[in-house]
Design a protein around this motif. Structure first.
Motif, PDB file in Angstrom:
ATOM      1  N   UNK A   5      42.619  42.725  35.905  1.00 38.07           N
ATOM      2  CA  UNK A   5      41.274  42.244  36.200  1.00 38.07           C
ATOM      3  C   UNK A   5      40.547  43.188  37.136  1.00 38.07           C
ATOM      4  N   UNK A   6      41.200  43.587  38.199  1.00 34.33           N
ATOM      5  CA  UNK A   6      40.492  44.400  39.183  1.00 34.33           C
ATOM      6  C   UNK A   6      40.253  45.805  38.673  1.00 34.33           C
ATOM      7  N   UNK A   7      41.142  46.293  37.809  1.00 35.41           N
ATOM      8  CA  UNK A   7      40.866  47.596  37.240  1.00 35.41           C
ATOM      9  C   UNK A   7      39.643  47.515  36.334  1.00 35.41           C
ATOM     10  N   UNK A  67      48.051  40.403  35.603  1.00 34.45           N
ATOM     11  CA  UNK A  67      46.694  39.938  35.365  1.00 34.45           C
ATOM     12  C   UNK A  67      45.752  40.400  36.482  1.00 34.45           C
ATOM     13  N   UNK A  68      46.218  40.268  37.721  1.00 33.09           N
ATOM     14  CA  UNK A  68      45.367  40.683  38.846  1.00 33.09           C
ATOM     15  C   UNK A  68      45.049  42.165  38.735  1.00 33.09           C
ATOM     16  N   UNK A  69      46.064  42.936  38.426  1.00 33.39           N
ATOM     17  CA  UNK A  69      45.859  44.383  38.314  1.00 33.39           C
ATOM     18  C   UNK A  69      44.875  44.693  37.198  1.00 33.39           C
ATOM     19  N   UNK A  77      32.814  37.523  41.126  1.00 33.31           N
ATOM     20  CA  UNK A  77      32.732  38.127  39.800  1.00 33.31           C
ATOM     21  C   UNK A  77      33.669  37.430  38.821  1.00 33.31           C
ATOM     22  N   UNK A  78      34.455  36.527  39.334  1.00 35.00           N
ATOM     23  CA  UNK A  78      35.502  35.916  38.522  1.00 35.00           C
ATOM     24  C   UNK A  78      34.989  34.657  37.840  1.00 35.00           C
ATOM     25  N   UNK A 118      37.340  45.317  36.579  1.00 30.16           N
ATOM     26  CA  UNK A 118      36.181  45.034  37.427  1.00 30.16           C
ATOM     27  C   UNK A 118      35.647  46.316  38.032  1.00 30.16           C
TER      28      UNK A 118
END
Lengths: 165, 101, 681, 521, 499
Positions: free
Chosen positions: C201-203, C197-199, C84-85, C205
């Motif tokens: 993005x996944x939130x 950023x990871x947090x 998805x990235x 997503x």
């Protein structure tokens, strides 16, 4: 009331075991050898009791007449007669005693509780059946044992023969 | 009535004595005597089993062969002992230890 | 509009031109070929100036567009595409990025030009310009990147260039160390940035909006409301983590420690990277992600608090510094604190405004200091300067203008931007306003301390230096003049509406209106009245003027007062001089323990982890010896017990050892017995 | 009757050879030294030819069930023949064997092969014992055949005493088995055990004691201790032979004794498993013995410096691996054992041949003598290279054949569900790596002590080495042929299971037939 | 169709045999033959790269299955999919480079190059084999040349390092052997075919028992973990690296370490997916430990090469973390990280070799200021260092970010801790750079000759790839994306079915 047979068994087996003990515990190798004679003879006696007269005779002939003589010869050949030590000392006996005892006890307990194939015992001479067996069913082993004996003869010669110059 | 078990007890003891002998003797000939004891025990066993199995012939034959083979083996063994003695002057088996490790 | 349109069509060249310049110069440097310095300078300055021209054209083009469509994405090619990235190599052209592009290319061009003179005697001339161009590329990527990963490329890229440039004179171990320190401290910030950023993005997503571009994130941001992780609102976590990242890049408490050391680099570098552009990246980033910060009032408060705390803390340190560049460095940290203070209030335009004006006057100050250092033959200690205004009139004038601007004297740039910040702060966090004003006063004082010590009074330099004092060449003074002019005029980009109103200039706050479409503002906040604003303005102006005067007087005519203060509170002075020992504390707490941990682990690895394996191997060997020599040892003992060994001793043959057949048999019988017992019992 | 003699043709060929050798000895004496190995070689080769020529004869048992002639027997005859031929080839150029009486050496060697063949086809307790004695007695003699060499005589003395005790123990065990079942033919014993209750401890003890004799032949724990001494003391060519021939014969006897005498085909015939007739703990016993044997062998080998001793311990370890196949008691396991034996013969003889050549050329058997062998160049490098192949093959690393053997064995063991045994096996393989690789290390990594060039070994030996190494590699990559052969041998063995004496379950032949079927698809 | 994979696998073997037949004195000829032997596979790799169907999850360039050993249903079956293609390409490249990097070997040249080529054969084989048995054979085939290459041509403690390497790896592979056999016996129709095994899933016999499946998984995992190497099975690595000659270090780091991850992805994942899920948490935790522990250990090293070795431990942790996540991002990241680590670490080892050849030691503390005396060398090194510390724009960043992306979705805490590796890596890399290259020029090394053209030639292709993948990762990602996405979906499906 013990029968004559029982008494004979007791006597012979006691003699056999006693002389076997003599072989095992004697301090001189020559004594051992003579004790061995007793054992062989005792075994022959047992064979008789077990109605195997032929085996008994063979036992006496081969063991006493052959092997034992060989052994005594070997003892003589390899020791000076006058050698006081005539060594037959023991090693390991502190450990060997319990080991051997354990083996004996285990074997006796297992064997006496074992289930053996038994039929009515009968006292008949075994000479004829043995003779038949050797020339029929057991012909092959009979032939082969001759080769083994031949090999042993050749081998014994090879080993003791003097160095080829 | 002498039972089979009586014979088995005798041979078991004989067997153990033979084992004791081979574990303890220093003299190679002495060791060989132990072997003979063991073989005798086996031999008696065969005959006894044979006898109590209605004089089955197999055991008898086997013990016959045992005796013969014992002779053959004894001949070879004693030859080796004598040869060793002739070469090195001893038959104490525990001195034959140049091979070890 | 022809020019503007063409320029916009070439907007992707804005970052690429400096990159090209860097590649050309880099290749020449690597190959070690001798090329005329003029060529190198031409490539470097030309590429950046071209980028500046394109930026200007783009500005013209975009400003000609209707307000709602001033948001253009230029996609070059797909970059990372996995699951998805999806991240493209794409540039976002909107008022915010254009503003920054203009600053970076404009100020950058000037500093490049300045560097031609400043570095003219350096043997690594072309290497210098390679790095500098590379930096401009990275900085432009940072501000133009249309998505977080692109921004991160620039983010790390500027870190790299900063590393390279701080350690430019790498044979000096301390300078090299300073570069490393900068990079590693930045990386600590990056750590938080990546996690944030990871947090984020996944939130997103998980809410069905897997995206990394700023515009799409902005549109999806409302979905984040109510999302929590471990009971903490995700938005708050993300913004906090981003802010930690920003503290690294923009030298805020607690990660500011690298910036003063970074002055080890050539002075134009300090001007460009450690004053005008790179260090403001954190501020820019908050502006870029305003849609998140607007949803997280708690974070904003923390941002403001940290900002002002940094402002006053570094101002205090700056008082006691004697190195001209160190003073400027701490002043930069302090001004960055102001910017963060503004960002925290939600008045993002104010922060950006200060960013821009700060770029002008701080660049001017650094370049001026460079000019001074150049003239002084490398001397940086202001205690050894003085009276330079006679020798270096242009430098002096521009320097003074910039100082006035930073002190916040009307109508110079600093006045407007700083005032906007204080005004916004007053409305949101009145107590921080107090801190802000005190810091502003402090700024005025220590800046004037520096100016006074440098340019006024008697020259304290030795004769030799004095003999060489001269005004810098034109390539250096021209940028100074331009920057000084900008320091004067820059403020009019953001004349408060309240003031504009007075002279009938509606929407006088040009920058605010220009940037308005970019920012997502927090909920409306009640603002105090215009009259209050006037009052505050007057007050802060007064404070600034008093501060300037005090700074001048205390360090020229009444030197006894500071001396008395120092004598009265020696401990405090010493602490200030030593930057409150923060470096030492970090060294003690973190670096030393880390090194200790490393060494411990390395030993652990060598001894324990490996040791376990070796131990197993050793045990195997031991058991091998035991089994191989089982009889030897066992029987030996036994036979010794019996005493036979002695009787047959003397002959090699009679050594009673293994090799005994009886023992073998005994062993065999034992084995049989063992197996029997194992089975039967 | 003519046909019956045909069945016995290989044995007859050998007997003829033996007689020929004896006669030649009388006639030619010591003058015709070279003729003895030649005759023996031809005789053994003729025996193999006879095996091949009589291959078409259907499997059957002979002499009222005394011996059986079947494919597994033929398989072993070929193995014995090959090891015999290799033994002769190794002996011919050996400086050691020169000291022995040539005529009797080769006569006895031939007779030994005959004994092994009988052991491999014994189907009766008496034949088992007799053949075992024959092999033993001849081995004693050959071990001690180096006159005037102390270690040879000493080894023979140890060998004969140890062997005598082992055979005595075995005889005692055999008597118990006989007393328990009243019969001596293997299939009848199995049938009896299946049909009647016996005392489990007594059965266990008797099996253990019988194993004493066979375990002595294969050098399994706890009857292994003679092995290193005898291997070191015996003439190296004979050691090479001893480590493969009689050992393989021991395994042949073990196969017959355990798989014909003590088990009957299991219900799950398709999976090719056998059932131990009575749960006497055969599997546990073999598991324990197998683990103990390989562990002791490997651990002891770790500290050896004499290559012959090292290989002796290694051969003990390999006996342990092979015993794993018996613990699994299945068709696959049997195939695996046969396969492994073939591979083992090749690589072990190869390793011994290298030892032989090096000791002939350099006069050393110690590890130190191998220092930098691979760096001496020319022949030295060649020797070191083939030795490396054998060492890695013995370790069980692909693409050497030794790996395939282990692969087969571990496969069978895993399939039988003996995971613990399999893990013990692989761990042992890892341990064994250490000492095998030590040899390689010494040869290649260490610098030689002197600049001596190793003399060119006999050309024939070079070729034998090349052949063995080549086979080791070839069988590591293309083993389908050998696999098929071994599988067929066991497959037919299973079908020939039913003895002519009609006591066994009549279902056996039909049941066993499909056992081979899926493999032949 | 031309059997590309077999050609690539066995062509170096032909070269090895040829070299063995050459006269000993012609060392130059030997080297040239070795180089020539690696070029056709490289050309084939280029061809594969051009023609590989990026949209397909199926095996491509399939050869076979041909029956090899019928008795055991063993087949000669080669083929590559998105997972293996990058590894095959990497191997082809590294093979050529390692031959070039070995040009300075002067001891037993013949033996060295034939072993090297044999090693290359093994490496290709491992990545191309689709039959488990074939895979195993190639796996072990690599072991032997590696042992000799370290043991004969290595540094002072080479014997220790070689045997350690050998023992560790063998311990692992015997476990694999057992599991392989279990797979075989309890699969439908008894097969070693990896594709078929993955299709079937294993549920017969003992595989019905989850504990047994877990044991099998662990057996395989330990085998592969030794290769990766996963802490605490890693201690062979620093020793092996330090002692091995440069080119061998390059191969070891660039290709051999990849086999661990590759094996887990090729075997554990598709054949035992549920167990993989069961252990995913452990995998991620180990990944985290690898990253942090490796980095911390690296920081304390005094030997340049050892430091790089520990950095490998750290970098391979990213793969573990990424692949444990079961997301397409994570899996792609893991495989890409394998590839990138291969290219980057190869550069690092080559560079260490450059300085070792000149100064004959690797003590970090013994250098200093080399950037002054060897500016070009310093440039190359800094490039590799920055690639290794994950500078955006270079390849390492892309894969690290993808690993984090994947990891964070599934294992937030582990990923957060792992991200700290970014800081630590920067710290030790730059610190090393500083100690070696910056500061005062060490008088002793003032006159060191600059990096030579041959050495640069070995670096250039790797550097280009590093840059290219960093800027345009699609170039590499497209190769794997389809297969990795399919793999993650496959496991996901098992996940839904099983849980």
């Amino acid at each position: 009331m013990p029968s004559l047979q029982d008494l004979a068994f007791l006597g012979i087996s006691a003699f056999t075991l006693a002389s076997a003990a003599g072989v095992a515990f004697s301090r001189k190798v020559l004594y051992s050898a003579f004790s061995l004679l007793g054992t062989f003879a005792g075994a022959a006696g047992l064979f008789v009791l077990l109605s195997s007269d032929f085996i008994a005779v063979t036992q006496v002939l081969i063991y006493v007449g052959g092997i034992l003589v060989l052994i005594v010869f070997a003892v003589m050949l390899t020791n000076k007669i006058g050698d006081v030590k005539l060594s037959n000392q023991s090693v390991n006996y502190k450990v060997a005693v319990p080991f051997a005892a354990a083996i004996a006890i285990l074997l006796i307990s297992i064997l006496t509780s074992g289930m053996w194939v038994q039929k009515d015992e009968a006292y008949t001479s075994m000479i004829v059946p043995i003779g038949n067996a050797l020339l029929q069913d057991y012909l092959l082993p009979f032939e082969i044992v001759s080769i083994v004996l031949l090999g042993a003869l050749v081998g014994a010669m090879v080993i003791v023969r003097r160095e080829v110059k | 009535m002498v039972s089979l078990n009586s014979y088995l007890v005798v041979t078991a003891i004989l067997f153990a004595l033979g084992l004791y002998n081979v574990m303890t003797r220093k003299n190679a000939v002495g060791l060989l005597m132990g072997v003979e004891l063991i073989l005798n025990a086996a031999s008696i066993n065969f005959v006894a089993f044979s006898h109590f199995n209605g004089n089955h012939v197999g055991g008898n034959v086997f013990s016959l062969f045992l005796i013969v083979l014992a002779a053959a083996e004894a001949a070879v063994a004693l030859a080796i002992v004598v040869s060793l003695y002739k070469q090195f002057g001893t038959i104490n088996a525990d001195e034959a230890d140049s091979l070890k490790g | 509009m022809g020019f503007a349109k063409i320029a916009f069509g070439l907007v992707h060249l804005v970052p690429l031109l400096p990159l090209l310049g860097a590649m050309i110069n880099g290749f020449l440097t690597y190959s070690g070929r001798k090329v005329p310095k003029g060529f190198t300078a031409f490539v470097a300055c030309g590429s950046l100036f071209l980028a500046f021209l394109i930026s200007v054209g783009t500005f013209l083009y975009v400003s000609g567009l209707p307000e709602e469509s001033r948001e253009l994405t230029v996609t070059l090619f797909p970059w990372i595409d996995s699951g998805s990235f999806k991240a493209d190599v794409a540039f976002l052209i909107d008022p915010l990025s254009i503003t920054l592009m203009l600053v970076v290319t404009g100020v950058g061009s000037l500093i490049h030009l300045y560097s031609v003179g400043y570095m003219s005697h350096d043997e690594s001339f072309s290497r210098y310009f390679t790095y500098l161009n590379l930096f401009c590329f990275a900085m432009l990527t940072l501000i133009m990147g249309a998505n977080v990963p692109m921004m991160f490329i620039g983010w790390e890229g500027v870190g790299l260039c900063s590393y390279l440039l701080i350690g430019f004179w790498f044979t000096d171990k301390e300078k090299a160390t300073a570069g490393m320190k900068a990079f590693v401290v930045n990386r600590i910030g990056d750590f938080a940035f990546i996690v944030g950023f990871l947090l984020l993005y996944w939130t997103l997503q998980s809410s069905g909006a897997a995206t990394v571009t700023f515009t799409e994130m902005r549109d999806a941001a409302p979905m984040l409301a109510g999302k929590t992780w471990n009971g903490v609102p995700v938005v708050m976590l993300v913004t906090l983590l981003f802010f930690v990242g920003a503290t690294g890049k923009s030298a805020q408490i607690p990660l500011y420690v690298w910036l003063p050391d970074a002055m080890a680099g050539p002075t134009p570098v300090s001007a460009l990277i450690h004053a005008a552009t790179m260090v403001t990246a954190g501020v820019y980033m908050i502006g870029r992600t305003s849609f998140l910060y607007s949803m997280a009032p708690e974070t904003r408060m923390i941002v403001s608090t940290i900002g002002f705390a940094t402002a006053i803390f570094s101002a205090l340190i700056a008082f006691a510094q004697n190195d001209i560049k160190k003073v400027l460095a701490y002043s930069t940290v302090s001004q960055l604190g102001f910017m963060f203070g503004a960002m925290g209030t939600g008045a993002y335009h104010a922060g950006i405004f200060h960013l821009v004006t700060h770029a002008f006057f701080k660049a001017c100050l650094f370049l001026g200091s460079g000019s001074v250092i150049h003239a002084m033959g490398g001397e940086q200690d202001i205690q050894k300067m003085g009276g330079l205004r006679k020798y270096m009139p242009v430098t002096y004038k521009t320097f003074l203008i910039a100082t006035l601007a930073i002190a916040g004297i009307f109508p110079l740039a600093g006045f407007f931007s700083k005032d906007e910040i204080l005004w916004q702060t007053f409305n949101h966090y009145p107590w921080l306003w107090v801190v802000g004003v005190v810091s502003a006063a402090g700024t005025a004082i220590y800046m004037f301390r520096m100016v006074t010590l440098t340019f006024f009074g008697e020259c304290r330099a030795d004769e030799h230096t004095k003999h060489h004092l001269h005004e810098s060449p034109a390539s250096m003074t021209i940028p100074l003049v331009v920057l000084a002019a900008l320091s004067i005029a820059g403020g009019f980009l953001g004349v408060p509406d309240s003031l504009g109103h007075l002279i009938g200039w509606e929407h006088s706050n040009l920058l605010e209106h220009w940037l308005e479409p970019v920012f997502v503002m927090p909920r409306e906040h009640a603002m105090a009245s215009h009259s209050t604003e006037y009052g505050l303005m007057a007050f802060s102006l007064a404070v600034a003027i008093v501060g300037c005067y005090a700074g001048y007087v205390l360090f020229s005519k009444r030197k006894d007062i500071p001396a008395a203060l120092v004598a009265r509170f020696p401990a405090i002075h010493r602490a200030m001089q030593n930057k409150f020992y923060v470096d030492e504390i970090y060294q003690f707490l973190f670096v030393n323990n880390l090194l200790r941990l490393n060494n411990f682990l390395a030993k652990f690895d060598l001894k324990v982890v490996d040791g376990i394996v070796n131990l197993v191997g050793f045990l195997t060997k031991v058991s091998a010896y035991i089994s191989g020599a089982f009889d030897r040892i066992f029987v030996d003992g036994l036979v010794n017990l019996v005493g036979n060994a002695a009787r047959w001793g003397g002959s090699a043959l009679r050594r009673v050892q293994s090799g005994q057949i009886q023992t073998y048999l005994y062993y065999a019988v034992g084995g049989v017995l063992l197996v029997m017992l194992y089975r039967l019992l | 009757m003519k046909q019956d003699l045909l069945y016995f043709l290989p044995e007859l060929v050998l007997i003829g050879t033996i007689l020929l050798l004896i006669v030649t000895d009388f006639v030619a004496g010591t003058r015709a030294k070279a003729v003895f190995p030649f005759f023996a070689f031809v005789g053994i080769a003729g025996m193999m030819g006879a095996v091949a020529a009589t291959f078409y004869l259907a499997p059957t048992t002979f002499f009222t069930g005394m011996v059986s002639v079947d494919d597994i027997g033929r398989f072993f005859k070929i193995i014995f023949g090959v090891s015999g031929l290799l033994g002769i080839l190794l002996s011919v150029k050996s400086a050691e064997v020169e000291k022995a009486d040539q005529a009797s050496y080769y006569t006895l060697l031939t007779a030994l092969v005959l004994g092994m063949m009988l052991l491999g086809s014994a189907n009766h307790l008496l034949m088992l014992y007799l053949a075992l004695e024959m092999v033993s007695v001849l081995s004693y003699i050959l071990t001690g055949s180096l006159r005037g060499v102390r270690r040879s005589s000493e080894a023979a003395l140890k060998y004969v005493i140890y062997g005598g005790v082992a055979s005595g123990i075995m005889a005692y065990g055999l008597s118990l088995l006989y007393g328990m079942t009243g019969t001596m033919a293997f299939p009848e014993i199995a049938a009896f055990l299946k049909a009647n209750a016996v005392s489990r401890p007594a059965l266990f003890v008797s099996v253990l004691l019988v194993f004493g004799g066979i375990g002595f032949k294969i050098a399994s724990f706890p009857f292994h201790m003679w092995c290193p001494d005898v291997y070191e003391g015996a003439p190296t060519p004979f050691t090479a032979f001893l480590s493969v021939g009689p050992k393989a014969a021991g395994f042949a006897a073990l196969i017959r004794f355990f798989l014909v005498g003590l088990t009957t085909p299991g219900q799950d015939v398709l999976a090719g498993t056998f059932l131990a007739v009575k749960p006497v703990g055969l599997v546990e016993m073999l598991t324990v013995l197998s683990i103990a044997t390989m562990t002791i062998g490997n651990l002891a080998a770790l500290v050896q410096n004499n290559l012959k001793r090292l290989l002796a311990y290694s051969s003990i370890a390999h006996a342990g691996y092979l015993l794993m196949g018996f613990a699994a008691l299945s068709q696959e396991a049997l195939t695996a054992v046969l396969f492994y034996l073939v591979v083992y013969v090749i690589m072990n003889v190869g390793a011994f041949l290298v030892v032989l050549v090096v000791s002939n050329q350099m006069g050393v058997e110690d590890m130190a003598g191998y220092k930098g062998l691979g760096r001496r160049g020319g022949r030295g490098t060649y020797l070191a290279l083939v030795m490396t192949v054998f060492m890695f093959s013995l370790t069980g690393i692909p693409p050497m054949a030794g790996f395939i053997g282990k692969f087969y064995l571990f496969g069978a063991v895993l399939k039988a569900g003996l995971y613990g045994l399999a893990i013990a096996g692989v761990l042992n393989s890892v341990v064994s790596l250490y000492y095998y690789v030590r040899v390689v290390k010494v040869m290649f990594f260490d610098a030689p002590d002197d600049a001596r060039d190793i003399a060119i070994p006999a050309v024939s030996q070079s070729w034998i080495l090349a052949g063995l190494a080549g086979l080791t590699l070839y069988l590591g990559l293309f083993w389908n042929g050998l696999a098929t052969v071994t599988e067929r041998s066991t497959g037919l063995y299973a079908s020939a299971y039913a003895p002519p004496v009609a006591v066994a379950a009549p279902a056996a032949p039909e049941a066993a037939a499909p056992a081979a079927a899926p493999e032949n698809k | 169709m031309f059997p590309y994979l077999s050609f690539m696998t066995f062509f170096p073997l032909v070269g090895a045999v040829l070299i063995a037949l050459l006269p000993k004195e012609k060392t130059d000829l030997v080297k040239k033959v070795a180089l020539v032997a690696t070029l056709p596979p490289l050309a084939a790799a280029v061809k594969i790269f051009m023609t590989f169907d990026r949209g397909s999850t199926a095996m491509q360039y399939v050869e076979g299955p041909y029956n090899w050993i019928q008795a055991f249903h063993i087949q000669y079956y080669m083929g590559i999919d998105g997972l293996s293609v990058s590894m095959v390409l990497l191997t082809a490249l590294i093979a050529t480079i390692s031959v070039l990097a070995s040009w300075g070997i002067d001891k037993q040249v013949k033996g060295y190059f034939s072993l090297l080529l044999l090693l290359v054969t093994g490496m290709f084989g491992v990545f191309a084999a689709l039959d488990f048995f074939l895979f195993y054979v190639f796996w072990e085939v690599m072991l032997l040349p590696m042992y000799f290459l370290i043991g004969i041509w290595g540094g002072p403690r080479r014997e220790y390092a070689a045997i350690k390497f050998f023992l560790y790896t063998l311990l692992g592979s015997v476990l694999m052997l057992l599991v392989m056999l279990a797979f075989y016996f309890y699969s439908d129709g008894q097969t070693f075919n990896l594709v078929e095994l993955a299709k079937q899933g294993l549920h017969q016999g003992p595989f019905a028992n989850p504990h047994f499946r877990i044991l099998c998984w662990l057996g395989l995992f330990i085998c592969f973990a030794v290769k990766v190497p996963v802490v605490p099975f890693h201690t062979w690595l620093p020793d092996a690296h330090v002692e091995a000659p440069t080119a061998i270090s390059v191969i070891l780091a660039a290709v051999l370490l990849k086999m661990g991850i590759y094996g887990i992805l090729r075997i554990n994942y598709p054949i035992l997916p549920q167990e993989t899920l069961y252990f995913a948490n452990m995998l991620a935790a180990l990944g985290m430990i690898n990253i942090v522990y490796g980095a911390l250990c690296a920081m304390a090293q005094k030997d340049f090469k050892k430091l790089i070795a520990y950095s490998s431990v750290s970098h391979m942790g990213f793969c573990l973390l990424g692949m444990a996540s079961f997301t397409p991002e994570g899996l792609n990241g893991a495989v890409l990280q394998m590839f990138n680590h291969g290219t980057i670490t190869a550069q690092l080892f080559l560079l260490v070799g450059v300085i070792y050849d000149r100064a004959h030691h690797r003590e970090i503390a013994g250098f200093g200021g080399l950037a002054k005396s060897m500016p070009q060398y310093a440039t190359w090194t800094s490039f590799a260092f920055f690639a290794a510390l994950g500078l955006p724009g270079l390849s390492g960043f892309v894969s690290e970010v993808l690993c984090f992306m994947g990891g964070f979705k599934t294992f937030r805490l582990y990923t957060i801790v792992s991200v700290s590796g970014v800081v630590l890596t920067a710290a030790y890399m730059l610190w090393t750079y500083q100690r070696v290259f910056l500061g005062q020029v060490n008088e002793k090394y003032k006159g060191l000759p600059e990096i030579s053209a041959r050495e640069i030639v070995t670096l250039v292709p790797l550097a280009i790839i590093t840059l290219l993948v960093g800027i345009y990762p699609k170039f590499a990602l497209d190769l794997l994306n389809t297969s990795m996405t399919a793999l993650s979906q496959f496991v996901d499906a098992k996940n839904l079915a099983g849980l």
